[in-house]
Design an enzyme around this catalytic site. Structure first.
Site, PDB file in Angstrom:
ATOM      1  N   CYS A 309       0.928  -1.130   0.051  1.00  0.00           N
ATOM      2  CA  CYS A 309      -0.069   0.044   0.007  1.00  0.00           C
ATOM      3  C   CYS A 309       0.991   1.150   0.235  1.00  0.00           C
ATOM      4  CB  CYS A 309      -0.915   0.232   0.986  1.00  0.00           C
ATOM      5  SG  CYS A 309      -1.916  -1.651   1.482  1.00  0.00           S
ATOM      6  N   ALA A 310       1.558   1.448  -1.271  1.00  0.00           N
ATOM      7  CA  ALA A 310       2.673   2.469  -1.225  1.00  0.00           C
ATOM      8  C   ALA A 310       2.328   3.896  -1.164  1.00  0.00           C
ATOM      9  CB  ALA A 310       3.311   2.112  -2.477  1.00  0.00           C
ATOM     10  N   GLY A 311       1.082   4.314  -1.503  1.00  0.00           N
ATOM     11  CA  GLY A 311       0.592   5.792  -1.561  1.00  0.00           C
ATOM     12  C   GLY A 311       0.853   6.549  -0.222  1.00  0.00           C
ATOM     13  N   GLY A 313       4.025   7.322  -0.893  1.00  0.00           N
ATOM     14  CA  GLY A 313       5.223   7.137  -1.401  1.00  0.00           C
ATOM     15  C   GLY A 313       6.281   7.332  -0.559  1.00  0.00           C
ATOM     16  N   LYS A 315       7.284   5.941   2.707  1.00  0.00           N
ATOM     17  CA  LYS A 315       8.204   4.552   2.884  1.00  0.00           C
ATOM     18  C   LYS A 315       8.752   3.992   1.608  1.00  0.00           C
ATOM     19  CE  LYS A 315       5.324   3.749   7.177  1.00  0.00           C
ATOM     20  NZ  LYS A 315       4.046   4.953   6.907  1.00  0.00           N
ATOM     21  N   GLU A 334       0.000   0.355  -5.494  1.00  0.00           N
ATOM     22  CA  GLU A 334      -1.017   1.519  -5.144  1.00  0.00           C
ATOM     23  C   GLU A 334      -2.411   1.175  -5.665  1.00  0.00           C
ATOM     24  OE1 GLU A 334      -3.414   3.995  -3.206  1.00  0.00           O
ATOM     25  OE2 GLU A 334      -1.504   3.414  -2.179  1.00  0.00           O
ATOM     26  N   CYS A 438      -0.548   3.342  11.338  1.00  0.00           N
ATOM     27  CA  CYS A 438      -0.187   4.838  12.102  1.00  0.00           C
ATOM     28  C   CYS A 438      -1.104   4.863  13.292  1.00  0.00           C
ATOM     29  CB  CYS A 438       0.103   6.196  11.329  1.00  0.00           C
ATOM     30  SG  CYS A 438       0.644   7.494  11.999  1.00  0.00           S
TER      31      CYS A 438
END
Length: 506
Positions: A309-311, A313, A315, A334, A438
């Site tokens: 779940c890259a968005g 970006g 991390k 993403e 988070c």
């Protein structure tokens, strides 16, 4: 807010004005005929952003745009920022005060007028703005954006608010009976459900016990109202922390890739502008560093990494730099095309470097819940930075505490479990996955991991604490009871990042 204090901290006004004692008559020192007829640009910017947030926008996205549009810089930009973020964070305190001062429920006050009053209350009680200046400028703002009729109400409410100082108002709005958690929630401007969830999380993650919990919760809620320091990440192989220090940053005391920016615009740094560095919380950096450092048993000669779940970006940017150093490939996935474009922009510098190496950096658009089926056992290291309530980043997302509801947890919980299950299917035997949120909420952290592991005898949870200790400095003994790690704003100075390290049995 000072750690352990009983309420919002009074701040030095960014314009350098000295706070005066309130005129106990409650009247402005300026004659009506001399009062401004319109709001100044900084206050207009803060009001505009608050109205956009009320319509669903995000302050961290809307405010920079509004500051640029009004050409606000330096002290004026800082003043508008403090008003916007302070009035939004402390909305719970100010709304309770406004109800008393207006002698009516806030539900009966127009939303625009209420935002004007919140900004005025923050200037009176949370900033070092002289009483007459706060009152006059707030009335002028109301006259311009809310109308002449509303200006009369705003004038009366501001007079009433100025009759007491912050400590007296906090005493007036804090319940005198009931649970300690509810009293702390009122005093520190948190919804009761969030305060209770954070209390349970402190206990559940082993950060507090029955003796320390009230004091620890007090500190955590207090620190949520203190603006977070600007953290930078130096992406390895692209820039060093020493390079950032040369541009005015300070070495981070606990995370090797991190630096602190004491002031100024991060975009003014050349390394940030060209993507070699970025603004990124040190806790988020620890998540990526942990994935890269966790021992694996897959035996791969050329590792493949996946950011599920890259968005947008952040991390992925650090992972890409680390992958290139290790000679590994990275796929940044993403689901949203727009956010995938942001990932590609963030990874631009790393992709240019990868083109000159043996590593391949790829950005994809796809549903993370399907990757396990599409690419079974294909990756040696996988990051699942799952969508969550964001309760660990309330310092940075001031509107989140008022926008999230307990009902969000159910839908997010289903998604979190599906993403984690898919990632474990895509994990090669002997490989490791890091599940991160988070948020310290137990329903998004240990409960998710526990539920998934019950159905996965092929997966074992690894004690993450030694791995985190290996990539940080000075945090040994501060990460709870394990095997997962929970970082805390009031303990580590980071966002409240949770991470669990999982290994597929070889």
């Amino acid at each position: 807010m000072d750690e352990g204090s009983g309420g919002p901290r009074r701040r030095q006004d960014t314009r350098g004005e000295d706070r005066q004692r309130p005129d106990r008559s409650g009247r402005s020192a300026t004659r009506p005929s001399e009062r401004g007829r319109t709001g100044d640009p900084a206050r207009l910017a803060a009001y505009t952003v608050m109205r956009r947030v009320a319509d669903g926008g995000y302050a961290n996205l809307e405010l920079p745009h509004e500051l640029r549009r009004r050409r606000l810089r330096g002290r004026d930009a800082a003043f508008a920022t403090e008003m916007t973020y302070g009035a939004t964070r402390l909305r719970g305190v100010y709304d309770a005060i406004i109800e008393i001062a207006a002698d009516r429920p806030i539900a009966r006050i127009d939303g625009g007028v209420l935002d004007t009053l919140r900004l005025g209350a923050h200037q009176l009680l949370g900033m070092r703005v002289p009483v007459h200046a706060a009152a006059d400028t707030t009335v002028a703002l109301a006259r311009q954006v809310n109308g002449a009729g509303a200006a009369g109400l705003v004038n009366a409410v501001m007079r009433r608010i100025s009759e007491r100082d912050l400590d007296a108002w906090l005493e007036a709005i804090t319940p005198t009976d009931g649970e300690v958690t509810n009293r702390l929630a009122a005093r520190h401007s948190h919804p009761e459900w969030i305060a209770k969830a954070l209390r349970q999380a402190l206990l559940g993650h082993g950060a507090s016990d029955k003796v320390t919990i009230d004091a620890d919760l007090d500190r955590l809620l207090a620190i949520d109202n203190v603006p977070a320091e600007v953290n930078l990440v130096a992406r390895p192989g692209l820039v060093t922390v020493d390079d950032l220090v040369g541009e005015g940053a300070i070495v981070h005391p606990h995370v090797a890739t991190a630096a602190l920016l004491p002031g100024g615009d991060p975009g003014a740094l050349a390394a940030v502008r060209d993507g070699r560095a970025a603004v990124q919380d040190a806790g988020s950096q620890v998540v990526a560093l942990t994935l890269a450092a966790a021992p694996i048993e897959s035996g791969s000669q050329h590792e493949r990494w996946l950011d599920l779940c890259a968005g947008p970006g952040g991390k992925a940017g650090l992972l890409a730099a680390l992958a290139i150093e290790r000679g590994a490939d990275l796929v940044a996935n993403e689901i949203t095309p727009h956010r995938a474009e942001l990932v590609a922009q963030t990874l631009g510098a790393a992709m240019d470097r990868a083109a000159k190496s043996d590593s391949k950096i790829e950005v994809r658009t796809g549903d993370g819940r399907e990757i396990g089926e599409d690419e079974p056992a294909a990756y040696d290291r996988i990051l699942i930075d799952a969508p969550c309530t964001g309760l660990g980043a309330l310092r940075r997302r001031p509107e989140a505490r008022w926008r999230r509801t307990p009902g969000d947890l159910a839908a997010l919980g289903v998604l979190q479990r599906e993403l984690l299950g898919s990632a474990l299917d895509a994990l090669a035997p002997g490989g490791v996955a890091v599940y991160a949120t988070c948020s310290p909420h137990l329903a998004e952290t240990t409960f998710v991991v526990g539920d998934v592991l019950k159905k996965r005898p092929d997966i074992e949870q690894v004690d993450a604490r030694p791995v985190v200790e290996a990539v940080t400095f000075g945090w040994a003994g501060t990460m709870g009871s394990g095997p997962a790690v929970q970082l805390w704003p009031h303990v580590h100075g980071t966002d409240g990042m949770f991470l669990a390290v999982l290994r597929k049995r070889a």
